[in-house]
Every structure is written in C-alpha cells, then in structure tokens.
Design a protein around this motif. Structure first.
Motif, PDB file in Angstrom:
ATOM      1  N   ALA A  44       0.843  -1.163  -0.110  1.00 14.35           N
ATOM      2  CA  ALA A  44       0.004   0.045  -0.104  1.00 14.35           C
ATOM      3  C   ALA A  44       1.019   1.110   0.064  1.00 14.35           C
ATOM      4  CB  ALA A  44      -1.085   0.059   1.243  1.00 14.35           C
ATOM      5  N   ALA A  45       1.792   1.310   0.686  1.00 17.04           N
ATOM      6  CA  ALA A  45       2.681   2.245   0.881  1.00 17.04           C
ATOM      7  C   ALA A  45       3.535   2.690  -0.446  1.00 17.04           C
ATOM      8  CB  ALA A  45       3.964   2.176   1.893  1.00 17.04           C
ATOM      9  N   LEU A  46       4.054   1.599  -1.297  1.00 20.95           N
ATOM     10  CA  LEU A  46       4.342   1.939  -2.341  1.00 20.95           C
ATOM     11  C   LEU A  46       3.209   2.214  -3.440  1.00 20.95           C
ATOM     12  CD1 LEU A  46       6.633  -1.262  -2.898  1.00 20.95           C
ATOM     13  CD2 LEU A  46       7.511   1.041  -2.574  1.00 20.95           C
ATOM     14  N   THR A  47       2.270   1.819  -3.647  1.00 25.84           N
ATOM     15  CA  THR A  47       1.277   2.189  -4.399  1.00 25.84           C
ATOM     16  C   THR A  47       0.844   3.730  -4.101  1.00 25.84           C
ATOM     17  OG1 THR A  47       0.451  -0.136  -4.487  1.00 25.84           O
ATOM     18  CG2 THR A  47      -1.042   1.815  -5.157  1.00 25.84           C
ATOM     19  N   ILE A  48       0.732   4.154  -2.870  1.00 23.40           N
ATOM     20  CA  ILE A  48       0.505   5.427  -2.453  1.00 23.40           C
ATOM     21  C   ILE A  48       1.608   6.374  -3.051  1.00 23.40           C
ATOM     22  CG2 ILE A  48       0.385   7.245  -0.841  1.00 23.40           C
ATOM     23  CD1 ILE A  48      -1.005   5.132   1.044  1.00 23.40           C
ATOM     24  N   GLY A  49       2.930   6.018  -3.132  1.00 18.96           N
ATOM     25  CA  GLY A  49       3.963   6.716  -3.576  1.00 18.96           C
ATOM     26  C   GLY A  49       3.979   6.899  -5.077  1.00 18.96           C
ATOM     27  N   MET A  50       3.549   5.871  -5.446  1.00 22.23           N
ATOM     28  CA  MET A  50       3.357   5.764  -7.323  1.00 22.23           C
ATOM     29  C   MET A  50       2.158   6.702  -7.560  1.00 22.23           C
ATOM     30  SD  MET A  50       4.032   1.847  -8.428  1.00 22.23           S
ATOM     31  CE  MET A  50       3.811   2.368  -9.977  1.00 22.23           C
ATOM     32  N   TYR A  51       0.943   6.761  -6.942  1.00 23.40           N
ATOM     33  CA  TYR A  51      -0.103   7.680  -7.192  1.00 23.40           C
ATOM     34  C   TYR A  51       0.145   9.126  -6.937  1.00 23.40           C
ATOM     35  CZ  TYR A  51      -3.393   4.030  -8.378  1.00 23.40           C
ATOM     36  OH  TYR A  51      -4.005   2.871  -9.041  1.00 23.40           O
ATOM     37  N   ALA A  52       1.050   9.367  -5.796  1.00 27.49           N
ATOM     38  CA  ALA A  52       1.419  10.609  -5.466  1.00 27.49           C
ATOM     39  C   ALA A  52       2.616  11.217  -6.422  1.00 27.49           C
ATOM     40  CB  ALA A  52       1.884  10.829  -4.120  1.00 27.49           C
ATOM     41  N   SER A  53       3.303  10.614  -7.274  1.00 28.28           N
ATOM     42  CA  SER A  53       4.152  11.060  -7.957  1.00 28.28           C
ATOM     43  C   SER A  53       3.686  11.896  -9.221  1.00 28.28           C
ATOM     44  CB  SER A  53       4.784   9.897  -9.035  1.00 28.28           C
ATOM     45  OG  SER A  53       3.953   9.202  -9.580  1.00 28.28           O
TER      46      SER A  53
END
Length: 308
Positions: A134-143
């Motif tokens: 979930a943390a990695l996915t949030i980081g990708m969506y926040a890019s």
C-alpha cells in the motif's frame, strides 16, 4: 456480492493491463533506434518492484486470484521493459540502472519474501506485506503531484497527458470498488487516494485545457526569446561587417588619392599631345623643319632664363 466483486475485478484486470502495456510503443522505438535516448529507467524498475510485491501479496491472501493475475502480467511486462532498457541504455546509465535492479528488485524484494516466509507467521505476514504494498502504491499515485504543480504554475497541460490521467483514475476507481466489496483495506486505501489524485488531474486538465492554446508556455517563450536574440545578433554582425567594409574602402580610396597627388607632374610638349601628333602628321617637310627650329629657339631661351 462475490459475483459482482469478480466482475469488477476482471474490469480492473483489463484496465490495469492496458496501463501496464502503454510503454510498448516507447520500447518499440527504443529497439528500432537501438538507444534509450533520454528515457529514464527508474519508473519501470520501481513498477517492477511494486507488481512483484503485489503478486506475492495475492499469493498470500486467500481468494487473491485476481490480484495475482493482474500483477503477474504487470511483472512480466515490466521485466521485459527493464531488460530492454538495460540492453540499449548507454554505459553509464546501464551501470546505474543495474545497481538499482540489484538493490531493489533482487535484494529488497528477496529480503521481503525471505523475512515474510521465515520470520513472520500467521495474519501478521499478510499485514506486513499489505502495508508495504500500500505504501509503494500511494507513492506511485502521488508522483504526479509534481506534474500538477507544473500545470498550475505554467497554466498549461502540455506535460500532463489526458489519457494517462484518465486511465489511471479509471483503474483506481475499479480497484477501490473491488476493495470495498472484498473488504481489503490494503487495496482500497491506496487506490482511493489514487482516484482522488487522478480526479484532481482531470479537473486541472479541464480548467487549463483552453488556456494552453492561448497562453504561451515558458519553454515556448524562452525559445522565442532565444530566436529573437539570435536574429538581432545576426543583424548587428551584418551591420558591423558592412560598416567595416565601407571604412576599408574609404581608407583605400584616400590612400590612392594621396599617392596620386604625391607623384611628380609630367611635362608634355606640344608635339607629344594627341592633337599635336595629329597636326604633325598633316604637316609637310618644310613646315616640320620650321617648327623644330622654333622649338629649339624656345628651349635655348628657357635654359638662359634658368641660368640667370
């Protein structure tokens, strides 16, 4: 409810695979030119890590078949992209990318799998892997936040492709709905955030779409200024060359004029002028003898006057 979640999961699979397949055109061009040009390999390496972890999460989760299928397909595609990037990248970029692959996709992912299987047991294993995914996915969506800031600053959507933002929002909405139906917060929370950010991108696109055609971008303005400056420089150089040429011609003319004035003036007698020559040719022998006597007398008088 299970049937509805399965249908939405299938829709999410299709949309996600389309998003994963979007760089195919880019890498077709890379293979054709045998060069990665200015492309950066970090997005593909990080996406490979994310899809690998989500595949592992789907294998751990009961009923996680749809999570495994979509992320398994994404892992295969991202692996192909990374391999092609490493083949055609320049030497320095290839070395740095190989270090990233070794540290993230081999070292980090291998460490997570080893710790999850050997050191963590029961439901805590799924929780740890889920939080990490979930943390990695949030980081990708926040890019895309940096892109959104650029859009607001420049009032232009040039650097924010519409279809990419649209399909990312659609993908996030499908998986958010799936997560609600199966009650999976690790899938739901990051995709809900992604849906909000994707919707914000679409709103920005709607606001600044028409302004982009009327307002020049910073890059366009800079290029126009550079072209105008170059034109002015060329004109100034031409004017300077013309002025230097005119000065040089004036100097040459003055030099020749001064040289002509400094030369001694030649004394030409009457019989050496053109009219004198023509007249001489028309005279008879007695007349010629008389003229010679007169010239001799005049020459003698001139010499006596010079002596006096």
């Amino acid at each position: 409810m299970a049937g509805l979640s399965f249908i939405i999961g299938i829709i999410g699979n299709v949309i996600s695979i389309l998003v994963f397949a979007s760089p195919i055109g880019t890498f077709r061009r890379v293979v054709k030119k045998k060069s990665t040009e200015n492309y950066n390999g970090l997005p593909y390496i990080s996406t490979l890590l994310s899809t690998s972890l989500w595949t592992f999460y789907g294998l751990l989760k009961p009923g996680g078949l749809l999570v495994v299928t979509v992320n398994g397909a994404g892992t295969i595609l991202q692996l192909i992209y990374v391999v092609l990037f490493l083949i055609y990248a320049p030497r320095d970029k290839k070395i740095s990318s190989m270090k990233l692959v070794a540290s993230l996709n081999v070292g980090f992912f291998g460490g997570v799998v080893a710790i999850a299987l050997l050191a963590v047991h029961g439901s805590l294993r799924l929780t740890c892997v889920g939080v990490l995914c979930a943390a990695l996915t949030i980081g990708m969506y926040a890019s895309p936040l940096a892109v959104m800031r650029t859009v607001i600053k420049t009032k232009s959507v040039e650097y924010m492709p519409f279809f990419l933002s649209f399909f990312l929002s659609l993908n996030a909405s499908a998986w958010s709905a799936y997560a609600i139906l199966v009650k999976d917060y690790f899938i739901g929370v990051p995709n809900a955030i992604g849906f909000v950010l994707g919707s914000a991108q679409l709103i920005l696109y709607t606001i600044y779409k028409n302004k982009s055609s009327t307002l020049p971008t910073k890059t366009t303005t800079k290029m126009a200024d550079e072209e105008e400056g170059s034109a002015r420089l060329v004109i100034e150089m031409q004017r300077s060359e013309e002025q230097e040429g005119a000065k040089h011609e004036a100097r040459e003319y003055n030099r020749k004029l001064t040289k002509g004035r400094s030369l001694p003036k030649t004394s030409v007698s009457r019989q050496h002028t053109i009219s004198g020559i023509m007249k001489t040719l028309s005279l008879g022998p007695y007349e010629l003898q008389y003229i010679r006597a007169v010239d001799h007398r005049d020459s003698a008088n001139n010499n006596s006057n010079a002596i006096d």
